[in-house]
Design a protein around this motif. Sequence first.
Motif, PDB file in Angstrom:
ATOM      1  N   VAL A  38       0.852  -1.190   0.000  1.00 34.03           N
ATOM      2  CA  VAL A  38       0.000   0.000   0.000  1.00 34.03           C
ATOM      3  C   VAL A  38       0.887   1.238   0.000  1.00 34.03           C
ATOM      4  O   VAL A  38       2.073   1.167   0.359  1.00 34.03           O
ATOM      5  N   PRO A  39       0.375   2.398  -0.422  1.00 37.77           N
ATOM      6  CA  PRO A  39       1.151   3.631  -0.318  1.00 37.77           C
ATOM      7  C   PRO A  39       1.617   3.861   1.115  1.00 37.77           C
ATOM      8  O   PRO A  39       0.838   3.736   2.059  1.00 37.77           O
TER       9      PRO A  39
ATOM     10  N   ASP B  54       5.250   1.459  -7.734  1.00 37.18           N
ATOM     11  CA  ASP B  54       5.976   2.696  -7.995  1.00 37.18           C
ATOM     12  C   ASP B  54       6.565   3.197  -6.678  1.00 37.18           C
ATOM     13  O   ASP B  54       5.832   3.424  -5.700  1.00 37.18           O
ATOM     14  N   LEU B  55       7.884   3.382  -6.648  1.00 35.42           N
ATOM     15  CA  LEU B  55       8.589   3.757  -5.431  1.00 35.42           C
ATOM     16  C   LEU B  55       9.272   5.106  -5.592  1.00 35.42           C
ATOM     17  O   LEU B  55       9.838   5.401  -6.654  1.00 35.42           O
ATOM     18  N   ARG B  56       9.236   5.910  -4.522  1.00 36.84           N
ATOM     19  CA  ARG B  56      10.122   7.085  -4.419  1.00 36.84           C
ATOM     20  C   ARG B  56      11.318   6.621  -3.601  1.00 36.84           C
ATOM     21  O   ARG B  56      11.186   6.243  -2.436  1.00 36.84           O
ATOM     22  N   LEU B  57      12.490   6.572  -4.243  1.00 31.62           N
ATOM     23  CA  LEU B  57      13.678   6.027  -3.595  1.00 31.62           C
ATOM     24  C   LEU B  57      14.109   6.910  -2.432  1.00 31.62           C
ATOM     25  O   LEU B  57      14.165   8.139  -2.555  1.00 31.62           O
ATOM     26  N   THR B  58      14.418   6.285  -1.307  1.00 35.52           N
ATOM     27  CA  THR B  58      14.947   7.002  -0.156  1.00 35.52           C
ATOM     28  C   THR B  58      16.433   6.728   0.035  1.00 35.52           C
ATOM     29  O   THR B  58      17.121   7.449   0.755  1.00 35.52           O
TER      30      THR B  58
ATOM     31  N   GLY C  94      22.969  -3.327  -7.916  1.00 31.98           N
ATOM     32  CA  GLY C  94      22.882  -2.475  -6.746  1.00 31.98           C
ATOM     33  C   GLY C  94      21.714  -2.791  -5.841  1.00 31.98           C
ATOM     34  O   GLY C  94      21.043  -3.832  -5.956  1.00 31.98           O
ATOM     35  N   GLN C  95      21.484  -1.847  -4.946  1.00 29.44           N
ATOM     36  CA  GLN C  95      20.438  -2.030  -3.942  1.00 29.44           C
ATOM     37  C   GLN C  95      19.766  -0.684  -3.688  1.00 29.44           C
ATOM     38  O   GLN C  95      20.396   0.375  -3.795  1.00 29.44           O
ATOM     39  N   GLY C  96      18.492  -0.724  -3.342  1.00 29.60           N
ATOM     40  CA  GLY C  96      17.781   0.509  -3.060  1.00 29.60           C
ATOM     41  C   GLY C  96      16.647   0.299  -2.084  1.00 29.60           C
ATOM     42  O   GLY C  96      16.153  -0.828  -1.899  1.00 29.60           O
ATOM     43  N   PHE C  97      16.267   1.406  -1.441  1.00 31.34           N
ATOM     44  CA  PHE C  97      15.116   1.416  -0.554  1.00 31.34           C
ATOM     45  C   PHE C  97      14.182   2.518  -1.033  1.00 31.34           C
ATOM     46  O   PHE C  97      14.640   3.594  -1.460  1.00 31.34           O
ATOM     47  N   GLY C  98      12.902   2.260  -0.966  1.00 34.18           N
ATOM     48  CA  GLY C  98      11.963   3.269  -1.422  1.00 34.18           C
ATOM     49  C   GLY C  98      10.623   3.138  -0.740  1.00 34.18           C
ATOM     50  O   GLY C  98      10.276   2.073  -0.204  1.00 34.18           O
ATOM     51  N   VAL C  99       9.870   4.232  -0.766  1.00 34.52           N
ATOM     52  CA  VAL C  99       8.538   4.233  -0.189  1.00 34.52           C
ATOM     53  C   VAL C  99       7.525   4.113  -1.321  1.00 34.52           C
ATOM     54  O   VAL C  99       7.661   4.753  -2.378  1.00 34.52           O
ATOM     55  N   VAL C 100       6.536   3.265  -1.131  1.00 35.41           N
ATOM     56  CA  VAL C 100       5.508   3.049  -2.151  1.00 35.41           C
ATOM     57  C   VAL C 100       4.652   4.313  -2.275  1.00 35.41           C
ATOM     58  O   VAL C 100       4.091   4.791  -1.285  1.00 35.41           O
ATOM     59  N   VAL C 101       4.562   4.853  -3.503  1.00 34.32           N
ATOM     60  CA  VAL C 101       3.732   6.043  -3.730  1.00 34.32           C
ATOM     61  C   VAL C 101       2.530   5.743  -4.616  1.00 34.32           C
ATOM     62  O   VAL C 101       1.604   6.550  -4.699  1.00 34.32           O
ATOM     63  N   ALA C 102       2.526   4.593  -5.305  1.00 37.53           N
ATOM     64  CA  ALA C 102       1.386   4.236  -6.147  1.00 37.53           C
ATOM     65  C   ALA C 102       1.336   2.731  -6.301  1.00 37.53           C
ATOM     66  O   ALA C 102       2.376   2.072  -6.418  1.00 37.53           O
TER      67      ALA C 102
END
Length: 913
Positions: free
Chosen positions: A150-151, A166-170, A218-226
């Motif tokens: 969920v967002p 869809d993620l906004r990368l943190t 690589g590696q990434g962390f992100g928050v779900v925006v959609a």
Amino acid sequence: MTMPMEATIKGPNDQASEEMWHAIDADRVLAGLDTSRSGLGSEEAAKRLATVGPNALPEPQRRSPILRFLAQFNNTLIYFLLAAAVAAAILGHRIDAAVIVAVVTINAIVGFIQEDKAEKALAAIKKMISPRAHAWRDGHRVAIPAADLVPGDVVMIEAGDRVPADLRLTRARGLLIDEAMLTGESVASEKHDQPAAADAPLGDRLCMAFSGTLVSAGQGFGVVVATGERTEIGRISTMIQGVEQLTTPLLGQINRFGERFTWVAISAAAAIFAFATLVRGYEWSDALIAVVALAVGVVPEGLPAVITITLAIGVQRMARRNAIIRSLPAVETLGATSVICSDKTGTLTRNEMTARRIITAEHTILVSGSGYVPKGELTVDGREAPAAVASAMQLIRCGLLCNDAQLREAGGHYVVDGDPMEGALVALALKAGLNPTLERASWKRSDEIPFDAQHRFMATRHAASPGGQVIFVKGAPERLLTMCASQASRDGLVPLDQAFWTEQIARAAAEGERVLGFAVRSPARLSDQLGFADLDEGLAFMGLIGFIDPPRDEVIQAIAECRSAGIVVKMITGDHAATAGAIARQLALTESPDVVTGADLDATADADFTGVVTRSDVFARTNPEHKLRIVRALQAAGAVVAMTGDGVNDAPALKQADVGIAMGHKGTETAKEASEVVLLDDNFVSIVAAVQEGRTVYDNIRKVIAWTIPTNGGEVITVIMAILIGFTMPMTPVQILWINLILTVTLGLVLAFEPPEPGVMQRPPRPADAPLLSRFLVWRIFFVSFLFTVGALAIFFYALGSGLSVETARTMVVNVLVVFEIFYLFNVRYLHTSSFSLRGALGTPAVLAALIVVIAAQLAFTYAPFMHSLFDTTPLSLLEGAVIVAAGVVMMAVLELEKFVMRRVGLLRRLEP
């Protein structure tokens, strides 16, 4: 903790959210979604899931199979054929009724099988949603179904993962994501967590990771925006649902022809019935029999089947030329194509990065060859320059050693394990004479700093003989120039010439090249572990290497062939404008390609949009909406559009286009399901070959019509003349049935196998609104019908005048009509040129086989006793047979004379579309 309402209903690209997730700081995004870097609590996640729904695409609505099958019969010509079948069955013509019903059923089955393309496209998109995701719930990392995201959820992604939402990368560490399915770019996108410009196109939103894309490294962390249909891939699926399936030019023309033909036939039948009963005093049953004979003669019941067979033969021919047809009418539509909108990467180009240019302080070295094949020459001003290559050898070695890719040969092709640009550097080293295995053994790597999108370079430390150490660095040239105070030259290290390198970078970029910079340090003292401090001083800039995804060699000739055929080729790509423009110039797309970007299209007023699209040759930095609007604008301008693509982002435009063409090797399943044609070799040349086959198919369909309708017309007019004037019927209904039956399954099919006529690709495409029956074909229908009628009646009255029986006269009429149709078949094989040639006389194997069958059937019809009882025929003498053949020769001579006269006076050019 509650979630703001806009987060529950808006995606990152919806109009109301264009403070836009990619344009604001990561901490503000977390605050806006009422979450934190440790993720959501389980209870809050459950509440949000109940509000926004699962992270899944909606199931398409499907009609029941029965309704889809019955819908295939909703056609005016089909109604008329079924009515004729009922009438024929009632009056005892069961064979004719069975033939008509079989034709209609075959057409319905073909349509039923091809009908559910849109639903399959949506199902293919759903498969690209990751089944599991690594999220933080209640402060702990858990693996949950991707549908439960969920967002506000915080997700980890790493190499090999498919992004679940869809993620906004943190946070991003060396994160590379392959976004070709959305942007069309051939190189993986380097991600970071810094905001992008608010108006940045999709490919430049480097702080975003989009659902369905693949993590390369690589590696990434992100928050779900959609999630679900609010993601980029979800919006595309919504667009696919909103695209209406277009009727192809041929189907549209056949439908219109069927409607007009039906009303004319019904009106004529009613008029004839009324005249026969009221004026001639026929009994109504006799009049009805006459009208049924008229209907049996006039209905071209074999025409739909022959058109279907002609299209099917085109499918087989195209398959041999690497184009697989998923929808029969697409065969003909390809022949009408006036604009081809082609993706760049992998279709016009090889989708293989190639090192094209080496720039040092003293020389610019050009590198020949394309793709990853390690064959090519290094030259300066077109000449071999060993000294220049030797001076650049340390730069080339740097590209080979500061590199994690492997180049290998598999199945006769060279493939890269790793980054495409690093693979191109390995191929460059081989072209320069370096052996990668020996070089890597001699210059053994002792430590490294991996590439990261934040610092934008990679550094490796190697053992150098004798006993020294060297650091090689490669990365974004602008970044490396800020790290260097000196540069390598023939005189050793000299001060860095910042202006020179900036100019070289701009020049390479203007020619569509991607540029990497290279630097070196031979340190006197080294720390135990390679770190950023080791690069603070002593780094010397060695030069630049420019890369390009080269155009396919054979595509240049194919585009030239398109131009000679009057077909406009337009490039639509997600790549940068400079890159797209450079490729367009290399392909000679036009003399001076006009390049516009997606941003330019957004700024164009609706009233001017079609004009801009029509004038422009290259469309760069486009998104799915741009591609869809471009196709619609071209169609609004009257073009028949073929659209190529391989990614999910291409699917809406592929479905909207008159012909959607997907790539077989590198195309996504979504693109394939949304298209009518799939190219097995992903090659633009195969599109041109398919267009040629499409034009041949259309020519053959016109020949089938030009042969079928006049032959039926001759039979019908002969019957009408008998009713109007009041003389004995020249043929009985069962004899008309025989003519239709024997010719439909023989001569009616052979024109489908005709090879291309000369010059088929030297004429312009036919107009989209060109009628199925051109003025020339209309003239031919009336003229040949007239000749058939005159010939049949002449033979009939000749026989009666010679004292022969009515049965013999009717037998002669049936035979002369069959002979006329045989000679006319040879005439119609060449509508625009003379049939009096060796090729015209010999025919094709299909023509000769059908001719043998027809002759054998007519001999049985005329001389077999059991046929006499069935069809009320009598044997003919040798003289009577000679008269019939002579009549056919005369008719052939008249038709060839007509064709010759029309060519000489220029009527053919004026009467054809």
